[in-house]
Design a protein around this motif. Structure first.
Motif, PDB file in Angstrom:
ATOM      1  N   PRO A  35      44.799  52.913  38.917  1.00 24.32           N
ATOM      2  CA  PRO A  35      44.797  51.739  39.799  1.00 24.32           C
ATOM      3  C   PRO A  35      45.981  50.790  39.610  1.00 24.32           C
ATOM      4  O   PRO A  35      46.445  50.165  40.564  1.00 24.32           O
ATOM      5  N   TRP A  36      46.489  50.637  38.361  1.00 24.73           N
ATOM      6  CA  TRP A  36      47.593  49.725  38.087  1.00 24.73           C
ATOM      7  C   TRP A  36      48.718  50.461  37.362  1.00 24.73           C
ATOM      8  O   TRP A  36      48.459  51.262  36.462  1.00 24.73           O
ATOM      9  N   ARG A  37      49.957  50.138  37.753  1.00 28.41           N
ATOM     10  CA  ARG A  37      51.125  50.624  37.025  1.00 28.41           C
ATOM     11  C   ARG A  37      51.891  49.422  36.495  1.00 28.41           C
ATOM     12  O   ARG A  37      52.324  48.555  37.260  1.00 28.41           O
ATOM     13  N   LEU A  38      52.054  49.361  35.184  1.00 30.74           N
ATOM     14  CA  LEU A  38      52.730  48.250  34.509  1.00 30.74           C
ATOM     15  C   LEU A  38      53.995  48.797  33.856  1.00 30.74           C
ATOM     16  O   LEU A  38      53.917  49.649  32.974  1.00 30.74           O
ATOM     17  N   VAL A  39      55.145  48.351  34.327  1.00 29.53           N
ATOM     18  CA  VAL A  39      56.430  48.911  33.919  1.00 29.53           C
ATOM     19  C   VAL A  39      57.222  47.879  33.106  1.00 29.53           C
ATOM     20  O   VAL A  39      57.372  46.727  33.522  1.00 29.53           O
ATOM     21  N   VAL A  40      57.707  48.326  31.944  1.00 27.45           N
ATOM     22  CA  VAL A  40      58.516  47.458  31.065  1.00 27.45           C
ATOM     23  C   VAL A  40      59.871  48.122  30.862  1.00 27.45           C
ATOM     24  O   VAL A  40      59.968  49.265  30.410  1.00 27.45           O
ATOM     25  N   GLY A  41      60.921  47.382  31.242  1.00 30.86           N
ATOM     26  CA  GLY A  41      62.285  47.888  31.074  1.00 30.86           C
ATOM     27  C   GLY A  41      63.191  46.808  30.523  1.00 30.86           C
ATOM     28  O   GLY A  41      62.857  45.614  30.574  1.00 30.86           O
ATOM     29  N   PRO A  42      64.356  47.182  30.012  1.00 31.34           N
ATOM     30  CA  PRO A  42      65.247  46.193  29.373  1.00 31.34           C
ATOM     31  C   PRO A  42      65.764  45.134  30.345  1.00 31.34           C
ATOM     32  O   PRO A  42      65.900  43.960  29.965  1.00 31.34           O
ATOM     33  N   LYS A  43      66.054  45.497  31.597  1.00 35.29           N
ATOM     34  CA  LYS A  43      66.598  44.511  32.536  1.00 35.29           C
ATOM     35  C   LYS A  43      65.588  43.423  32.862  1.00 35.29           C
ATOM     36  O   LYS A  43      65.888  42.227  32.814  1.00 35.29           O
ATOM     37  N   GLY A  44      64.366  43.846  33.236  1.00 32.73           N
ATOM     38  CA  GLY A  44      63.342  42.856  33.558  1.00 32.73           C
ATOM     39  C   GLY A  44      62.961  42.029  32.349  1.00 32.73           C
ATOM     40  O   GLY A  44      62.764  40.808  32.447  1.00 32.73           O
ATOM     41  N   GLN A  88      60.328  39.266  32.302  1.00 26.74           N
ATOM     42  CA  GLN A  88      59.423  39.792  33.314  1.00 26.74           C
ATOM     43  C   GLN A  88      59.146  41.288  33.132  1.00 26.74           C
ATOM     44  O   GLN A  88      59.964  42.024  32.570  1.00 26.74           O
ATOM     45  N   VAL A  89      57.992  41.681  33.631  1.00 23.70           N
ATOM     46  CA  VAL A  89      57.615  43.089  33.737  1.00 23.70           C
ATOM     47  C   VAL A  89      57.226  43.337  35.190  1.00 23.70           C
ATOM     48  O   VAL A  89      57.062  42.398  35.969  1.00 23.70           O
ATOM     49  N   GLU A  90      57.077  44.613  35.556  1.00 24.20           N
ATOM     50  CA  GLU A  90      56.717  44.941  36.944  1.00 24.20           C
ATOM     51  C   GLU A  90      55.286  45.457  36.992  1.00 24.20           C
ATOM     52  O   GLU A  90      54.916  46.354  36.241  1.00 24.20           O
ATOM     53  N   LEU A  91      54.499  44.895  37.906  1.00 21.39           N
ATOM     54  CA  LEU A  91      53.110  45.302  38.081  1.00 21.39           C
ATOM     55  C   LEU A  91      52.893  45.744  39.526  1.00 21.39           C
ATOM     56  O   LEU A  91      53.278  45.039  40.458  1.00 21.39           O
ATOM     57  N   LYS A  92      52.294  46.902  39.690  1.00 20.09           N
ATOM     58  CA  LYS A  92      52.045  47.429  41.035  1.00 20.09           C
ATOM     59  C   LYS A  92      50.652  48.014  41.102  1.00 20.09           C
ATOM     60  O   LYS A  92      50.233  48.751  40.220  1.00 20.09           O
ATOM     61  N   ALA A 116      55.199  46.040  44.458  1.00 18.45           N
ATOM     62  CA  ALA A 116      55.491  45.728  43.055  1.00 18.45           C
ATOM     63  C   ALA A 116      55.813  44.244  42.910  1.00 18.45           C
ATOM     64  O   ALA A 116      56.506  43.656  43.748  1.00 18.45           O
ATOM     65  N   GLU A 117      55.304  43.633  41.832  1.00 19.91           N
ATOM     66  CA  GLU A 117      55.553  42.218  41.561  1.00 19.91           C
ATOM     67  C   GLU A 117      56.233  42.064  40.215  1.00 19.91           C
ATOM     68  O   GLU A 117      55.884  42.767  39.253  1.00 19.91           O
ATOM     69  N   ALA A 118      57.175  41.141  40.146  1.00 21.37           N
ATOM     70  CA  ALA A 118      57.796  40.793  38.869  1.00 21.37           C
ATOM     71  C   ALA A 118      57.036  39.605  38.301  1.00 21.37           C
ATOM     72  O   ALA A 118      56.977  38.531  38.906  1.00 21.37           O
ATOM     73  N   LEU A 119      56.423  39.809  37.136  1.00 22.93           N
ATOM     74  CA  LEU A 119      55.584  38.789  36.512  1.00 22.93           C
ATOM     75  C   LEU A 119      55.927  38.681  35.042  1.00 22.93           C
ATOM     76  O   LEU A 119      56.512  39.593  34.448  1.00 22.93           O
ATOM     77  N   SER A 120      55.523  37.577  34.452  1.00 18.02           N
ATOM     78  CA  SER A 120      55.612  37.498  32.997  1.00 18.02           C
ATOM     79  C   SER A 120      54.557  38.419  32.418  1.00 18.02           C
ATOM     80  O   SER A 120      53.554  38.732  33.094  1.00 18.02           O
ATOM     81  N   PRO A 121      54.731  38.884  31.183  1.00 16.03           N
ATOM     82  CA  PRO A 121      53.703  39.747  30.579  1.00 16.03           C
ATOM     83  C   PRO A 121      52.321  39.098  30.595  1.00 16.03           C
ATOM     84  O   PRO A 121      51.311  39.772  30.839  1.00 16.03           O
ATOM     85  N   GLU A 122      52.261  37.796  30.366  1.00 23.25           N
ATOM     86  CA  GLU A 122      50.976  37.093  30.357  1.00 23.25           C
ATOM     87  C   GLU A 122      50.342  37.102  31.747  1.00 23.25           C
ATOM     88  O   GLU A 122      49.122  37.308  31.887  1.00 23.25           O
ATOM     89  N   GLN A 123      51.157  36.880  32.782  1.00 25.62           N
ATOM     90  CA  GLN A 123      50.643  36.906  34.153  1.00 25.62           C
ATOM     91  C   GLN A 123      50.162  38.308  34.538  1.00 25.62           C
ATOM     92  O   GLN A 123      49.153  38.455  35.232  1.00 25.62           O
TER      93      GLN A 123
END
Length: 440
Positions: free
Chosen positions: A401-410, A415-419, A426-433
């Motif tokens: 249901p959720w894909r949480l992507v962590v990369g060096p640029k974000g 920020q991390v990417e959540l979709k 896809a949304e750019a959010l803080s890890p906490e968000q």
């Protein structure tokens, strides 16, 4: 679970033998592996789905007052001779002999065995009603197994059996399971429609199949369009209130709905054209009332209020969790793969590390993994050295249901990417968000 330690044998190409979407995707996603015609091994990802489906089925059976037990898969032929079904059942029954030449069979269903168990343990009407169920592997020697686990020879089945003093009580038990089934399928993310159905080799004179509409359904079904907007009975339904149960049954059988075997063309065509639905359907559950069909020949008797022995009235109620796994995929997929409802997804979140070995990315992933796991969220953490495109394709294929992507640029900008798999951008959010959004 870390993907580097997991067993997930992904297939990049569609298997040639797979005729329908669910079969193709289950093989490609490493959920199942065929071991013989119509016989499948359930691999770790598939087993997680199967267990979650079974858990929901179990919860709704328990809520409706059914009592779980577990019967053996191998049955004595003599039991089936008592009911008269041993010779009548047909070639789907796998008949065997043990080393002592006793005739036995691999159970395709359990009406005879549960009747034998009941008659040995219940003697008075005061102990009624009873409903016993189990979730057990069955075997039917299909002449032409096809469509993967949708029509396999070995399959997982929840079968329940009700026992009542008379027809009125048995109808209430039937309605109880009818409502429980509506709730079960809704919780699995499916819109099921109960349809008049043929009783087949189970017997009896009242039967409903629960059908979901799908282009790859096994047969044609017919129903009134308004069924698609009916509300599912709520969690607060009182399963001890016969009148309330009857009201739900009456509502859900008030309009036309029938399988191909029970279809009445004139009755269907009497519905206004804009309200007719003619489509392919997949059976996901089947319930039967058959009165004294088994209790009379097998002498499953109870002493009634008048002091006389009387055969109990029975019903049986089946749901196939292994079949449901395929049906859910048929109802929920896209060109990239499976789209699981959260209730049965093997993992809720796919955490993707785009650069394993990068200290900051590794640390952020470990922190997210720990926080989500601590909150009770199932996470599949892709910590492998695969290319990003391959990682994304795998996550889309297995349908979490959720894909949480962590990369060096974000991560450099905090920020991390959540979709969301089911069509969200896809949304750019803080890890906490991101964690807060997933926990929702």
């Amino acid at each position: 679970m870390r993907l580097s330690r997991y067993f997930l044998p992904i297939l990049r190409d569609a298997p040639k033998e797979a005729e329908i979407v669910s079969h193709r995707l289950m093989l490609r996603a490493g959920m199942i592996r065929q071991e013989a015609a119509g016989i499948y091994a359930w691999l770790p990802l598939g087993l997680r789905v199967l267990d979650k489906i079974s858990s929901i089925v179990r919860e709704e059976q328990d809520r409706a007052g059914a009592i779980e037990c577990l019967m053996p898969t191998i049955q004595l032929a003599d039991l089936w001779r008592e009911s008269g079904r041993y010779d009548a059942y047909g070639e789907e029954m796998l008949r065997i002999k043990d080393r002592h030449e006793r005739e036995m069979l691999y159970g395709p269903t359990n009406e005879e065995m549960i009747t034998e168990i009941f008659r040995a343990g219940v003697r008075s009407y005061k102990d009624l009603p009873k409903n016993l169920y189990h979730i057990q592997w069955k075997f039917r020697d299909e002449r032409r197994p096809r469509f993967g686990v949708m029509r396999s020879r070995e399959f997982l089945m929840k079968d329940a059996y009700s026992f009542d003093l008379d027809q009125a009580g048995a109808r209430t038990s039937y309605n109880r399971m009818f409502v429980a089934y509506l709730r079960t399928f809704a919780r699995l993310g499916l819109k099921s429609i109960p349809m008049r159905a043929d009783t087949g080799p189970i017997g009896g004179d009242l039967s409903h199949e629960f059908i979901i509409l799908a282009k790859t359904g096994e047969s044609e079904v017919y129903c009134h369009k308004d069924y698609l907007d009916f509300e599912t009975p709520p969690e607060t339904v009182n399963f001890d209130d016969a009148a309330e149960l009857q009201s739900y049954f009456d509502k859900w059988t008030s309009l036309y709905a029938a399988t191909d075997e029970m279809h009445e063309k004139a009755e269907f065509e009497a519905i206004s054209e804009d309200k007719r639905v003619s489509a392919r359907g997949i059976e996901v559950g089947h319930i039967f009332y058959f009165g004294t069909k088994y209790s009379l020949p097998m002498k499953a008797l109870v002493t009634g209020p008048d002091g006389k022995d009387t055969p109990v009235h029975m019903g049986s109620y089946g749901i196939g969790p292994s079949r449901l796994a395929a049906a859910i995929i048929e109802a929920g997929h896209d060109d990239s793969g499976i789209v699981w409802p959260e209730a049965v997804a093997p993992f809720r979140v796919g955490l993707v590390n785009l650069k394993p070995g990068d200290a900051a990315v590794d640390a952020a992933c470990e922190d997210l993994y720990a926080k989500l796991e601590a909150a009770g969220v199932d996470v599949l953490y892709d910590d492998t050295d695969e290319r990003p495109g391959s990682k994304f394709a795998t996550m889309d294929l297995i349908g979490l249901p959720w894909r949480l992507v962590v990369g060096p640029k974000g991560l450099a900008s905090g920020q991390v990417e959540l979709k969301r798999r089911s069509g969200g951008a896809a949304e750019a959010l803080s890890p906490e968000q991101a964690v807060a959004t997933i926990l929702g």
